[in-house]
Design an enzyme around this catalytic site. Structure first.
Site, PDB file in Angstrom:
ATOM      1  N   ARG A 114      -5.219   0.511  -6.846  1.00  0.00           N
ATOM      2  CA  ARG A 114      -4.265   1.162  -6.102  1.00  0.00           C
ATOM      3  C   ARG A 114      -3.814   2.394  -7.061  1.00  0.00           C
ATOM      4  O   ARG A 114      -3.156   3.420  -6.568  1.00  0.00           O
ATOM      5  CB  ARG A 114      -2.941   0.293  -6.064  1.00  0.00           C
ATOM      6  CG  ARG A 114      -3.341  -0.982  -5.238  1.00  0.00           C
ATOM      7  CD  ARG A 114      -1.994  -1.681  -4.891  1.00  0.00           C
ATOM      8  NE  ARG A 114      -2.065  -3.041  -4.276  1.00  0.00           N
ATOM      9  CZ  ARG A 114      -2.095  -3.184  -3.064  1.00  0.00           C
ATOM     10  NH1 ARG A 114      -2.098  -2.161  -2.082  1.00  0.00           N
ATOM     11  NH2 ARG A 114      -2.209  -4.479  -2.665  1.00  0.00           N
ATOM     12  N   PHE A 145     -14.095   2.110   4.603  1.00  0.00           N
ATOM     13  CA  PHE A 145     -13.120   1.212   3.983  1.00  0.00           C
ATOM     14  C   PHE A 145     -12.502   2.205   2.693  1.00  0.00           C
ATOM     15  O   PHE A 145     -13.528   2.532   2.072  1.00  0.00           O
ATOM     16  CB  PHE A 145     -13.522   0.020   3.585  1.00  0.00           C
ATOM     17  CG  PHE A 145     -12.543  -0.984   2.831  1.00  0.00           C
ATOM     18  CD1 PHE A 145     -11.534  -1.759   3.571  1.00  0.00           C
ATOM     19  CD2 PHE A 145     -12.367  -1.026   1.431  1.00  0.00           C
ATOM     20  CE1 PHE A 145     -10.642  -2.581   3.011  1.00  0.00           C
ATOM     21  CE2 PHE A 145     -11.336  -1.798   0.823  1.00  0.00           C
ATOM     22  CZ  PHE A 145     -10.593  -2.486   1.733  1.00  0.00           C
ATOM     23  N   VAL A 146     -11.494   2.651   2.456  1.00  0.00           N
ATOM     24  CA  VAL A 146     -11.026   3.459   1.408  1.00  0.00           C
ATOM     25  C   VAL A 146      -9.951   2.717   0.688  1.00  0.00           C
ATOM     26  O   VAL A 146      -9.259   1.675   0.904  1.00  0.00           O
ATOM     27  CB  VAL A 146     -10.447   4.770   2.086  1.00  0.00           C
ATOM     28  CG1 VAL A 146     -11.394   5.594   2.518  1.00  0.00           C
ATOM     29  CG2 VAL A 146      -9.024   4.240   3.072  1.00  0.00           C
ATOM     30  N   LYS A 156      -7.047   6.061  10.542  1.00  0.00           N
ATOM     31  CA  LYS A 156      -8.501   5.602  10.688  1.00  0.00           C
ATOM     32  C   LYS A 156      -8.667   6.214  12.274  1.00  0.00           C
ATOM     33  O   LYS A 156      -7.852   5.850  13.310  1.00  0.00           O
ATOM     34  CB  LYS A 156      -8.982   4.455  10.577  1.00  0.00           C
ATOM     35  CG  LYS A 156      -9.204   4.055   8.971  1.00  0.00           C
ATOM     36  CD  LYS A 156      -9.812   2.789   9.094  1.00  0.00           C
ATOM     37  CE  LYS A 156     -10.046   2.446   7.548  1.00  0.00           C
ATOM     38  NZ  LYS A 156     -10.703   1.322   7.297  1.00  0.00           N
ATOM     39  N   GLY A 199       0.814  -1.286  -0.127  1.00  0.00           N
ATOM     40  CA  GLY A 199      -0.009  -0.122   0.144  1.00  0.00           C
ATOM     41  C   GLY A 199       0.757   1.158   0.006  1.00  0.00           C
ATOM     42  O   GLY A 199       0.439   2.324  -0.377  1.00  0.00           O
ATOM     43  N   ASP A 225       0.910   3.121   4.105  1.00  0.00           N
ATOM     44  CA  ASP A 225      -0.131   4.214   3.700  1.00  0.00           C
ATOM     45  C   ASP A 225      -1.085   4.568   4.749  1.00  0.00           C
ATOM     46  O   ASP A 225      -1.777   5.598   4.910  1.00  0.00           O
ATOM     47  CB  ASP A 225      -0.681   3.388   2.497  1.00  0.00           C
ATOM     48  CG  ASP A 225      -1.352   2.011   2.745  1.00  0.00           C
ATOM     49  OD1 ASP A 225      -0.612   1.561   3.689  1.00  0.00           O
ATOM     50  OD2 ASP A 225      -1.908   1.516   1.990  1.00  0.00           O
ATOM     51  N   ASP A 262      -5.702  -0.686  -1.696  1.00  0.00           N
ATOM     52  CA  ASP A 262      -6.605  -1.623  -2.692  1.00  0.00           C
ATOM     53  C   ASP A 262      -7.808  -2.301  -2.168  1.00  0.00           C
ATOM     54  O   ASP A 262      -7.980  -2.194  -0.588  1.00  0.00           O
ATOM     55  CB  ASP A 262      -5.734  -2.857  -3.019  1.00  0.00           C
ATOM     56  CG  ASP A 262      -5.664  -3.715  -1.773  1.00  0.00           C
ATOM     57  OD1 ASP A 262      -5.220  -3.326  -0.848  1.00  0.00           O
ATOM     58  OD2 ASP A 262      -5.872  -4.954  -1.948  1.00  0.00           O
ATOM     59  N   ASP A 314      -4.696   1.443  10.939  1.00  0.00           N
ATOM     60  CA  ASP A 314      -5.912   1.123  11.259  1.00  0.00           C
ATOM     61  C   ASP A 314      -5.832   0.625  12.717  1.00  0.00           C
ATOM     62  O   ASP A 314      -5.975   1.288  13.702  1.00  0.00           O
ATOM     63  CB  ASP A 314      -6.635   0.038  10.282  1.00  0.00           C
ATOM     64  CG  ASP A 314      -8.126  -0.153  10.509  1.00  0.00           C
ATOM     65  OD1 ASP A 314      -8.540   0.242  11.666  1.00  0.00           O
ATOM     66  OD2 ASP A 314      -8.586  -0.755   9.865  1.00  0.00           O
TER      67      ASP A 314
HETATM   68  C1  PRP Z   1      -2.859  -2.610   5.005  1.00  0.00           C
HETATM   69  C2  PRP Z   1      -2.192  -1.126   4.814  1.00  0.00           C
HETATM   70  C3  PRP Z   1      -1.386  -1.116   6.008  1.00  0.00           C
HETATM   71  C4  PRP Z   1      -2.269  -2.199   7.156  1.00  0.00           C
HETATM   72  C5  PRP Z   1      -2.967  -1.210   8.123  1.00  0.00           C
HETATM   73  O1  PRP Z   1      -2.080  -3.430   4.350  1.00  0.00           O
HETATM   74  O2  PRP Z   1      -1.493  -1.076   3.845  1.00  0.00           O
HETATM   75  O3  PRP Z   1       0.073  -1.525   5.978  1.00  0.00           O
HETATM   76  O4  PRP Z   1      -3.316  -2.642   6.330  1.00  0.00           O
HETATM   77  O5  PRP Z   1      -3.860  -1.970   8.909  1.00  0.00           O
HETATM   78  P1  PRP Z   1      -3.631  -2.279  10.707  1.00  0.00           P
HETATM   79  O6  PRP Z   1      -3.160  -0.892  11.168  1.00  0.00           O
HETATM   80  O7  PRP Z   1      -4.680  -2.854  11.096  1.00  0.00           O
HETATM   81  O8  PRP Z   1      -2.378  -3.302  10.695  1.00  0.00           O
HETATM   82  P2  PRP Z   1      -2.807  -4.736   3.640  1.00  0.00           P
HETATM   83  O9  PRP Z   1      -2.521  -6.036   4.702  1.00  0.00           O
HETATM   84  O10 PRP Z   1      -3.995  -4.583   3.030  1.00  0.00           O
HETATM   85  O11 PRP Z   1      -1.766  -4.940   2.547  1.00  0.00           O
HETATM   86  P3  PRP Z   1      -1.132  -4.176   1.199  1.00  0.00           P
HETATM   87  O12 PRP Z   1      -0.601  -3.027   1.796  1.00  0.00           O
HETATM   88  O13 PRP Z   1      -0.449  -5.078   0.305  1.00  0.00           O
HETATM   89  O14 PRP Z   1      -2.655  -3.757   0.721  1.00  0.00           O
END
Ligand code: PRP
Length: 190
Positions: free
Chosen positions: A176, A163-164, A142, A55, A111, A170, A114
């Site tokens: 993305r 959810f964004v 968030k 991300g 990125d 993604d 959460d």
């Molecule tokens: C998403 C995002 C963060 C993480 C945040 O990654 O890019 O790295 O979740 O969530 P958290 O604070 O609850 O841990 P994802 O697992 O979707 O992988 P990606 O970056 O490959 O999309």
């Protein structure tokens, strides 16, 4: 920049943060970071950025162009929301970790924050390598009911608990490449 394909635009519910607003904020964070990195180190090769795949790719690509230092980038891959997941499945490191972090000034970049599990996991692993210091930077945080596992040092935007996607984020690995940060129509998330 070309207009996104209709196949993506038709899935968009609304724009939460436009690309122009993102660009302006990334410039602010980049300049603040550059000042802080200047103050940190007399030895520019002691700075290592650790972006979290996938991300963070768009954010970090824009951000590094505000950092004039001679620095290294060590990518780390973590997955918490595989495939169509919109709730965290628990952060898991995939593949190898960045090396040569001992004694370095490390900046972990993601990125979105959460639950904070991803950033907290990467931070704890980086600390095991004995860096001089570790900072964390996220574009989005968030606003959620429970406390996040970590408080980032740099935050671009606080956003509602929705959810964004877009600007690197993604759903099922799509969207993305949308320039804006958007919410999706429910029909697009089936
Ligand atoms: C998403 C995002 C963060 C993480 C945040 O990654 O890019 O790295 O979740 O969530 P958290 O604070 O609850 O841990 P994802 O697992 O979707 O992988 P990606 O970056 O490959 O999309």
């Amino acid at each position: 920049m070309p207009r996104p394909a209709l196949a993506m635009l038709n899935d968009v519910d609304r724009i939460l943060i436009s690309h122009d607003r993102i660009a302006a904020r990334v410039a602010e964070i980049g300049r603040a970071l550059a000042r802080d990195l200047d103050a940190l180190s007399e030895h520019p090769d002691e700075i290592v950025l650790v972006p979290i795949l996938t991300g963070a790719i768009v954010f970090v690509a824009d951000l590094i162009r505000y950092l004039p230092h001679k620095l290294r980038i060590g990518l780390v891959s973590v997955s918490s929301y595989p495939g169509r997941s919109i709730a965290s499945k628990g952060a898991l490191i995939r593949g190898s970790l960045p090396d040569r972090l001992a004694g370095k000034h490390v900046l972990i970049i993601d990125d979105i924050l959460d639950t904070g599990q991803t950033l907290a996991l990467v931070r704890s692993i980086v600390i095991e390598h004995g860096p001089a210091d570790v900072r964390t930077c996220v574009l989005l945080r968030k606003q959620r009911s429970g406390a996040a596992a970590i408080e980032p040092d740099y935050v671009g935007f606080d956003i509602p608990d929705r959810f964004v996607v877009g600007y690197g984020l993604d759903y099922n690995d799509y969207y993305r490449n949308l320039p804006d940060l958007v919410t999706l129509r429910a029909e697009a998330m089936r």
